[in-house]
Design a protein around this motif. Sequence first.
Motif, PDB file in Angstrom:
ATOM      1  N   LEU A   1     -85.253  35.948  -3.742  1.00  0.00           N
ATOM      2  CA  LEU A   1     -86.167  35.334  -4.713  1.00  0.00           C
ATOM      3  C   LEU A   1     -87.598  35.852  -4.647  1.00  0.00           C
ATOM      4  N   SER A   2     -87.839  36.865  -3.839  1.00  0.00           N
ATOM      5  CA  SER A   2     -89.204  37.392  -3.736  1.00  0.00           C
ATOM      6  C   SER A   2     -89.668  37.935  -5.085  1.00  0.00           C
ATOM      7  N   TRP A   3     -88.713  38.374  -5.902  1.00  0.00           N
ATOM      8  CA  TRP A   3     -89.055  38.873  -7.245  1.00  0.00           C
ATOM      9  C   TRP A   3     -89.784  37.801  -8.049  1.00  0.00           C
ATOM     10  N   ALA A   4     -89.386  36.520  -7.835  1.00  0.00           N
ATOM     11  CA  ALA A   4     -90.006  35.422  -8.575  1.00  0.00           C
ATOM     12  C   ALA A   4     -91.476  35.296  -8.209  1.00  0.00           C
ATOM     13  N   ALA A   5     -91.773  35.469  -6.919  1.00  0.00           N
ATOM     14  CA  ALA A   5     -93.166  35.400  -6.473  1.00  0.00           C
ATOM     15  C   ALA A   5     -93.952  36.580  -7.034  1.00  0.00           C
ATOM     16  N   ASP A   6     -93.320  37.753  -7.038  1.00  0.00           N
ATOM     17  CA  ASP A   6     -93.988  38.949  -7.550  1.00  0.00           C
ATOM     18  C   ASP A   6     -94.338  38.825  -9.028  1.00  0.00           C
ATOM     19  N   GLU A   7     -93.433  38.201  -9.777  1.00  0.00           N
ATOM     20  CA  GLU A   7     -93.616  38.127 -11.235  1.00  0.00           C
ATOM     21  C   GLU A   7     -94.233  36.820 -11.701  1.00  0.00           C
ATOM     22  N   ASP A   8     -94.581  35.932 -10.745  1.00  0.00           N
ATOM     23  CA  ASP A   8     -95.156  34.638 -11.118  1.00  0.00           C
ATOM     24  C   ASP A   8     -94.187  33.910 -12.065  1.00  0.00           C
ATOM     25  N   ALA A   9     -92.881  33.992 -11.744  1.00  0.00           N
ATOM     26  CA  ALA A   9     -91.846  33.393 -12.596  1.00  0.00           C
ATOM     27  C   ALA A   9     -91.677  31.908 -12.291  1.00  0.00           C
ATOM     28  N   GLY A  10     -90.946  31.225 -13.161  1.00  0.00           N
ATOM     29  CA  GLY A  10     -90.599  29.826 -12.885  1.00  0.00           C
ATOM     30  C   GLY A  10     -91.158  28.809 -13.846  1.00  0.00           C
ATOM     31  N   ARG A  11     -91.918  29.265 -14.852  1.00  0.00           N
ATOM     32  CA  ARG A  11     -92.462  28.310 -15.825  1.00  0.00           C
ATOM     33  C   ARG A  11     -91.419  28.072 -16.907  1.00  0.00           C
ATOM     34  N   ILE A  12     -90.389  27.306 -16.514  1.00  0.00           N
ATOM     35  CA  ILE A  12     -89.257  27.032 -17.398  1.00  0.00           C
ATOM     36  C   ILE A  12     -89.729  26.250 -18.625  1.00  0.00           C
ATOM     37  N   LEU A  13     -89.388  26.771 -19.792  1.00  0.00           N
ATOM     38  CA  LEU A  13     -89.794  26.120 -21.040  1.00  0.00           C
ATOM     39  C   LEU A  13     -89.245  24.695 -21.118  1.00  0.00           C
ATOM     40  N   ARG A  14     -90.076  23.795 -21.584  1.00  0.00           N
ATOM     41  CA  ARG A  14     -89.617  22.416 -21.758  1.00  0.00           C
ATOM     42  C   ARG A  14     -90.076  21.897 -23.110  1.00  0.00           C
ATOM     43  N   SER A  15     -89.680  20.663 -23.415  1.00  0.00           N
ATOM     44  CA  SER A  15     -89.964  20.088 -24.721  1.00  0.00           C
ATOM     45  C   SER A  15     -91.394  19.566 -24.809  1.00  0.00           C
ATOM     46  N   ALA A  16     -91.736  19.060 -25.975  1.00  0.00           N
ATOM     47  CA  ALA A  16     -93.088  18.553 -26.203  1.00  0.00           C
ATOM     48  C   ALA A  16     -93.344  17.244 -25.463  1.00  0.00           C
ATOM     49  N   SER A  17     -92.288  16.535 -25.080  1.00  0.00           N
ATOM     50  CA  SER A  17     -92.458  15.261 -24.375  1.00  0.00           C
ATOM     51  C   SER A  17     -91.285  15.024 -23.437  1.00  0.00           C
ATOM     52  N   ALA A  18     -91.487  14.120 -22.476  1.00  0.00           N
ATOM     53  CA  ALA A  18     -90.403  13.763 -21.559  1.00  0.00           C
ATOM     54  C   ALA A  18     -89.277  13.092 -22.342  1.00  0.00           C
ATOM     55  N   PHE A  19     -89.650  12.275 -23.328  1.00  0.00           N
ATOM     56  CA  PHE A  19     -88.637  11.606 -24.153  1.00  0.00           C
ATOM     57  C   PHE A  19     -87.710  12.624 -24.808  1.00  0.00           C
TER      58      PHE A  19
END
Length: 263
Positions: A68-86
């Motif tokens: 998973l070092s690639w994730a740190a290198d690419e600043d990955a992980g900002r998984i898209l989510r919806s406009a609200s928790a609801f």
Amino acid sequence: MLLTVALRGGGARTMRVTAHSNTAALLEVFGDLRPAEAAEVVQTVCRMLRLEEDLSGFYLRAEHDPDLSWAADEDAGRILRSASAFEDVIKTICTTNCTWSATERMVEALVSELGPIAPSLSGSAPRRAFPAASVLAEQNEDFYSGVMRAGYRGQYIRAISVAVANGTVNLEELTREHPAALADREVENLLLSLPGVGPYATAHIMMMLGRFSRLVFDSWTVPKYRNLTGRHRITTKGIERRFRRYGEYAGLAFWLYLTRDWL
DNA sequence: CGTCCAGGTCTAC
DNA sequence: GGTAGACCTGGACGC
């Protein structure tokens, strides 16, 4: 990408979103926008793209993991989510016990039938955002079964929408960054108490809330992990052990491990 | 055309 | 606390 988000005062706006970096984006909004609405749109897009999420704790651990070092290198992980928790909760229920195409169809029905409409550029089709809880709360059984074709999920979605609309349940305060920040265990128990929300949905919704401690186990993630590792007999316990070193980011590490081939 | 089951959950033992 | 059956829908499959 094109995004259409609802406005608190009713209606919606469509915008073109262009990535500048992993933590900044350019928004070109179609239609008029008052200052307060502009601030609202920015806040919503920030949530969806997780522009302000602090993942440094995760990267610190990922650096030492060859997988998973690639994730740190690419600043990955900002998984898209919806406009609200609801919206994330309702959509997650629409992923349970059905194919992905059925999920898309159910969500599409909610948006196209009930979503607030955004003004569009001439020539392009009008777009809608996801409907508010109060709108879902006032739909009857005929809508959920006949139009949305949600099956037994209909009563769950309606019950949650009513609870959110009348203030019995506040899903938006469950996000990690909310001032009233609860412990993961409290959020987990609250989500599990919602009708139609079990272990899978709870883990998934918590990921959407920025709470990455739980791993999402379902009929896709577990076989996918087994295929990637060649460990065809490993159980969920074994997978949890593999990612335990990530602590509060175990769920994020698991998800990125599974979806690296999506990039 | 019947059966199975998909990015599960609930109820009843 | 752990597990079998039922549950809406619809696409994939076998016959």
